[in-house]
Scaffold this motif. Structure first.
Motif, PDB file in Angstrom:
ATOM      1  N   MET A 178       0.841  -1.204   0.000  1.00 54.82           N
ATOM      2  CA  MET A 178       0.000   0.000   0.000  1.00 54.82           C
ATOM      3  C   MET A 178       0.876   1.253   0.000  1.00 54.82           C
ATOM      4  SD  MET A 178      -3.165   0.960   2.425  1.00 54.82           S
ATOM      5  CE  MET A 178      -3.660   2.681   2.573  1.00 54.82           C
ATOM      6  N   ASN A 179       1.943   1.252   0.762  1.00 53.78           N
ATOM      7  CA  ASN A 179       2.829   2.421   0.800  1.00 53.78           C
ATOM      8  C   ASN A 179       3.564   2.600  -0.519  1.00 53.78           C
ATOM      9  OD1 ASN A 179       2.012   3.026   3.326  1.00 53.78           O
ATOM     10  ND2 ASN A 179       3.799   2.199   4.383  1.00 53.78           N
ATOM     11  N   ALA A 180       4.011   1.484  -1.087  1.00 51.79           N
ATOM     12  CA  ALA A 180       4.759   1.574  -2.355  1.00 51.79           C
ATOM     13  C   ALA A 180       3.873   2.167  -3.451  1.00 51.79           C
ATOM     14  CB  ALA A 180       5.261   0.193  -2.757  1.00 51.79           C
ATOM     15  N   ASN A 181       2.585   1.835  -3.423  1.00 52.86           N
ATOM     16  CA  ASN A 181       1.656   2.328  -4.453  1.00 52.86           C
ATOM     17  C   ASN A 181       0.927   3.598  -4.037  1.00 52.86           C
ATOM     18  OD1 ASN A 181       2.118   0.177  -6.252  1.00 52.86           O
ATOM     19  ND2 ASN A 181       0.691  -1.130  -5.136  1.00 52.86           N
ATOM     20  N   ASN A 182       1.252   4.080  -2.868  1.00 56.49           N
ATOM     21  CA  ASN A 182       0.527   5.202  -2.257  1.00 56.49           C
ATOM     22  C   ASN A 182      -0.992   4.979  -2.285  1.00 56.49           C
ATOM     23  OD1 ASN A 182       0.453   7.617  -0.829  1.00 56.49           O
ATOM     24  ND2 ASN A 182      -0.002   8.790  -2.691  1.00 56.49           N
ATOM     25  N   GLY A 183      -1.405   3.798  -1.893  1.00 58.85           N
ATOM     26  CA  GLY A 183      -2.844   3.507  -1.806  1.00 58.85           C
ATOM     27  C   GLY A 183      -3.149   2.135  -2.385  1.00 58.85           C
ATOM     28  N   ILE A 184      -4.440   1.866  -2.488  1.00 59.07           N
ATOM     29  CA  ILE A 184      -4.908   0.590  -3.054  1.00 59.07           C
ATOM     30  C   ILE A 184      -5.166   0.817  -4.534  1.00 59.07           C
ATOM     31  CG2 ILE A 184      -6.777  -1.131  -2.949  1.00 59.07           C
ATOM     32  CD1 ILE A 184      -5.025  -1.080  -0.390  1.00 59.07           C
ATOM     33  N   ILE A 185      -4.525   0.015  -5.369  1.00 58.53           N
ATOM     34  CA  ILE A 185      -4.622   0.257  -6.817  1.00 58.53           C
ATOM     35  C   ILE A 185      -5.873  -0.419  -7.416  1.00 58.53           C
ATOM     36  CG2 ILE A 185      -2.142   0.641  -7.098  1.00 58.53           C
ATOM     37  CD1 ILE A 185      -1.869  -2.257  -8.032  1.00 58.53           C
ATOM     38  N   ASP A 186      -6.236   0.039  -8.620  1.00 60.19           N
ATOM     39  CA  ASP A 186      -7.449  -0.458  -9.285  1.00 60.19           C
ATOM     40  C   ASP A 186      -7.468  -1.991  -9.365  1.00 60.19           C
ATOM     41  OD1 ASP A 186      -7.840   2.212  -9.663  1.00 60.19           O
ATOM     42  OD2 ASP A 186      -7.817   2.156 -11.865  1.00 60.19           O
ATOM     43  N   GLU A 187      -6.314  -2.566  -9.659  1.00 58.16           N
ATOM     44  CA  GLU A 187      -6.238  -4.025  -9.801  1.00 58.16           C
ATOM     45  C   GLU A 187      -6.666  -4.738  -8.510  1.00 58.16           C
ATOM     46  OE1 GLU A 187      -2.225  -5.202 -10.644  1.00 58.16           O
ATOM     47  OE2 GLU A 187      -2.759  -7.333 -10.499  1.00 58.16           O
ATOM     48  N   VAL A 189      -8.729  -3.508  -6.334  1.00 59.89           N
ATOM     49  CA  VAL A 189     -10.179  -3.299  -6.204  1.00 59.89           C
ATOM     50  C   VAL A 189     -10.919  -4.370  -7.011  1.00 59.89           C
ATOM     51  CG1 VAL A 189     -12.103  -1.735  -6.745  1.00 59.89           C
ATOM     52  CG2 VAL A 189      -9.966  -0.815  -5.789  1.00 59.89           C
ATOM     53  N   ILE A 190     -10.498  -4.551  -8.248  1.00 55.75           N
ATOM     54  CA  ILE A 190     -11.186  -5.517  -9.120  1.00 55.75           C
ATOM     55  C   ILE A 190     -11.025  -6.947  -8.597  1.00 55.75           C
ATOM     56  CG2 ILE A 190     -11.224  -6.496 -11.478  1.00 55.75           C
ATOM     57  CD1 ILE A 190     -12.648  -3.767 -11.153  1.00 55.75           C
ATOM     58  N   ASP A 191      -9.820  -7.269  -8.117  1.00 55.60           N
ATOM     59  CA  ASP A 191      -9.613  -8.603  -7.526  1.00 55.60           C
ATOM     60  C   ASP A 191     -10.575  -8.837  -6.367  1.00 55.60           C
ATOM     61  OD1 ASP A 191      -7.616  -9.272  -9.194  1.00 55.60           O
ATOM     62  OD2 ASP A 191      -5.971  -9.013  -7.751  1.00 55.60           O
ATOM     63  N   ALA A 192     -10.696  -7.839  -5.503  1.00 56.66           N
ATOM     64  CA  ALA A 192     -11.571  -7.974  -4.331  1.00 56.66           C
ATOM     65  C   ALA A 192     -13.029  -8.091  -4.776  1.00 56.66           C
ATOM     66  CB  ALA A 192     -11.383  -6.780  -3.393  1.00 56.66           C
ATOM     67  N   VAL A 193     -13.420  -7.219  -5.698  1.00 54.03           N
ATOM     68  CA  VAL A 193     -14.794  -7.231  -6.207  1.00 54.03           C
ATOM     69  C   VAL A 193     -15.145  -8.610  -6.778  1.00 54.03           C
ATOM     70  CG1 VAL A 193     -16.098  -6.403  -8.213  1.00 54.03           C
ATOM     71  CG2 VAL A 193     -15.130  -4.755  -6.604  1.00 54.03           C
ATOM     72  N   THR A 284     -13.700   6.735 -11.002  1.00 51.22           N
ATOM     73  CA  THR A 284     -13.091   5.531 -10.414  1.00 51.22           C
ATOM     74  C   THR A 284     -13.771   5.097  -9.112  1.00 51.22           C
ATOM     75  OG1 THR A 284     -11.407   6.916  -9.371  1.00 51.22           O
ATOM     76  CG2 THR A 284     -10.815   5.871 -11.468  1.00 51.22           C
ATOM     77  N   SER A 285     -15.073   5.351  -8.988  1.00 57.99           N
ATOM     78  CA  SER A 285     -15.807   4.762  -7.859  1.00 57.99           C
ATOM     79  C   SER A 285     -15.778   3.245  -8.041  1.00 57.99           C
ATOM     80  CB  SER A 285     -17.262   5.246  -7.841  1.00 57.99           C
ATOM     81  OG  SER A 285     -17.956   4.636  -8.918  1.00 57.99           O
ATOM     82  N   MET A 286     -16.175   2.496  -7.043  1.00 61.02           N
ATOM     83  CA  MET A 286     -16.138   1.040  -7.173  1.00 61.02           C
ATOM     84  C   MET A 286     -16.974   0.582  -8.374  1.00 61.02           C
ATOM     85  SD  MET A 286     -16.922  -2.013  -4.420  1.00 61.02           S
ATOM     86  CE  MET A 286     -16.536  -1.021  -3.013  1.00 61.02           C
ATOM     87  N   MET A 290     -15.897  -1.197 -11.866  1.00 55.87           N
ATOM     88  CA  MET A 290     -16.508  -2.469 -12.254  1.00 55.87           C
ATOM     89  C   MET A 290     -17.026  -2.396 -13.688  1.00 55.87           C
ATOM     90  SD  MET A 290     -18.545  -3.483  -8.742  1.00 55.87           S
ATOM     91  CE  MET A 290     -19.329  -4.979  -9.338  1.00 55.87           C
ATOM     92  N   ALA A 291     -17.674  -1.285 -14.017  1.00 55.06           N
ATOM     93  CA  ALA A 291     -18.233  -1.132 -15.374  1.00 55.06           C
ATOM     94  C   ALA A 291     -17.103  -1.145 -16.416  1.00 55.06           C
ATOM     95  CB  ALA A 291     -19.053   0.153 -15.461  1.00 55.06           C
ATOM     96  N   VAL A 292     -16.035  -0.410 -16.130  1.00 50.79           N
ATOM     97  CA  VAL A 292     -14.900  -0.347 -17.061  1.00 50.79           C
ATOM     98  C   VAL A 292     -14.320  -1.747 -17.297  1.00 50.79           C
ATOM     99  CG1 VAL A 292     -12.509   0.487 -17.289  1.00 50.79           C
ATOM    100  CG2 VAL A 292     -14.302   2.049 -16.518  1.00 50.79           C
ATOM    101  N   HIS A 293     -14.316  -2.565 -16.234  1.00 51.22           N
ATOM    102  CA  HIS A 293     -13.749  -3.908 -16.344  1.00 51.22           C
ATOM    103  C   HIS A 293     -14.807  -4.974 -16.639  1.00 51.22           C
ATOM    104  CE1 HIS A 293     -10.425  -1.726 -14.433  1.00 51.22           C
ATOM    105  NE2 HIS A 293      -9.654  -2.639 -14.970  1.00 51.22           N
TER     106      HIS A 293
END
Ligand SMILES: N[C@@H](CCC(=O)N[C@@H](CS)C(=O)NCC(=O)O)C(=O)O
Length: 295
Positions: A178-187, A189-193, A284-286, A290-293
């Motif tokens: 999380m620190n290396a990316n300065n947050g949670i990245i889109d990938e 989010v999609i994995d979790a979703v 980039t809301s959840m 999701m729609a983009v992916h």
């Protein structure tokens, strides 16, 4: 029912707790695993002494706390000098140790299903965390500076039930990434979703057959999953795609004993809404991700 995680005496470095009497819960207001435990204790009708540990101030990374939980995680239970960790195991332990409504089933088939499903719920915790750390509040407020993670990584000889425990390394990896990316990245989010789309589909099937996740009535399984459903729905997950689950979710949300334990101060909720609105404004809301992916 499961191999419940009680610490061995040799795991406990903060030895003063060995003399404590009564039921003591170390918890954090906003922690989903703590909320789950508190709801279960209320359902059970047990009295407990509160020890609030502010994880936003890294109070769980102190030598004192790591001395009762080598994983540095909330919640943690001390009962008459015994230390229990892991929220689902804590609930099961208390269910067996105290009188009151039974939160675990007696039917062997239901027990087997529940064991598996509780583990499944627990295994998804880092996905809950990824979505929380992305969408609850801005990264500057959520992240753990490297020096705090350094302290956490360095602290304590890590054994659970007398054996080396690898859990802390997984946690450290999460925070470092999380620190290396300065947050949670889109990938992430999609994995979790994706994991929740599958999990909620399974819950939906159960709820097509009966009102609660087990045929015999409400149990700790409902409490455990409800906490996950609540958390990620509030972060923008489209739980309404699962109609029976959505009704089940709403039914518990309307209960004071559930709503009380997940309530957050209104200024925090306002901040969270603004944070989610900022993501929505940049697409980039959840649900936008999701729609983009194509989810
Ligand atoms: N499997 C564990 C997970 C515990 C866990 O990850 N707890 C979180 C809060 S929900 C925590 O303590 N996080 C530490 C931190 O954010 O520093 C359980 O069910 O108790």
């Amino acid at each position: 029912m499961t191999d419940m995680v009680k610490l061995a005496i040799s795991d406990i470095k903060t030895t003063e707790v060995l003399n404590w009497e009564g039921l003591h819960l170390f918890h954090f207001m906003g922690s989903s695993c703590s909320q789950k435990t508190r709801i279960a204790f209320a359902a059970k009708g047990v009295e407990w002494e509160s020890h609030h540990v502010d994880i936003s101030k890294f109070e769980n990374f102190t030598k004192w706390f790591m001395g009762i939980n080598p994983r540095g995680l909330m919640p943690t239970l001390v009962h008459d000098g015994d230390v229990h960790i892991e929220s689902n195991d804590i609930i099961e332990y208390v269910d067996g140790a105290f009188d009151g409504p039974k939160l675990f089933p007696t039917d062997p088939d239901e027990q087997a299903f529940m064991r598996e499903s509780m583990k499944y719920e627990d295994d998804l915790h880092l996905c809950v965390r990824a979505l929380t750390f992305r969408y609850f509040l801005p990264v500057e407020m959520m992240k753990k500076p490297d020096d705090a993670v350094d302290v956490y990584e360095a602290e304590g000889a890590e054994t659970v039930a007398g054996e080396f425990d690898g859990r802390k390394a997984i946690e450290v990896e999460f925070w470092r990434k999380m620190n290396a990316n300065n947050g949670i990245i889109d990938e992430q989010v999609i994995d979790a979703v994706d994991q929740f789309l599958v999990a909620f589909g399974k819950l939906e099937k159960r709820l097509e057959q009966h009102e609660y996740l087990l045929a015999s009535g409400m149990t700790a399984l409902d409490i455990a999953w409800w906490i996950t459903v609540f958390r990620i729905t509030k972060l923008g997950f489209p739980t309404e795609r699962f109609p029976k689950l959505f009704i089940w979710y709403g039914k518990f949300l309307a209960r004071e004993d559930f709503a009380r334990e997940v309530a957050a101060p209104s200024e925090v909720m306002e901040m969270s809404k603004r944070h989610q609105a900022a993501y929505a404004a940049e697409g980039t809301s959840m649900q936008q991700l999701m729609a983009v992916h194509g989810r």
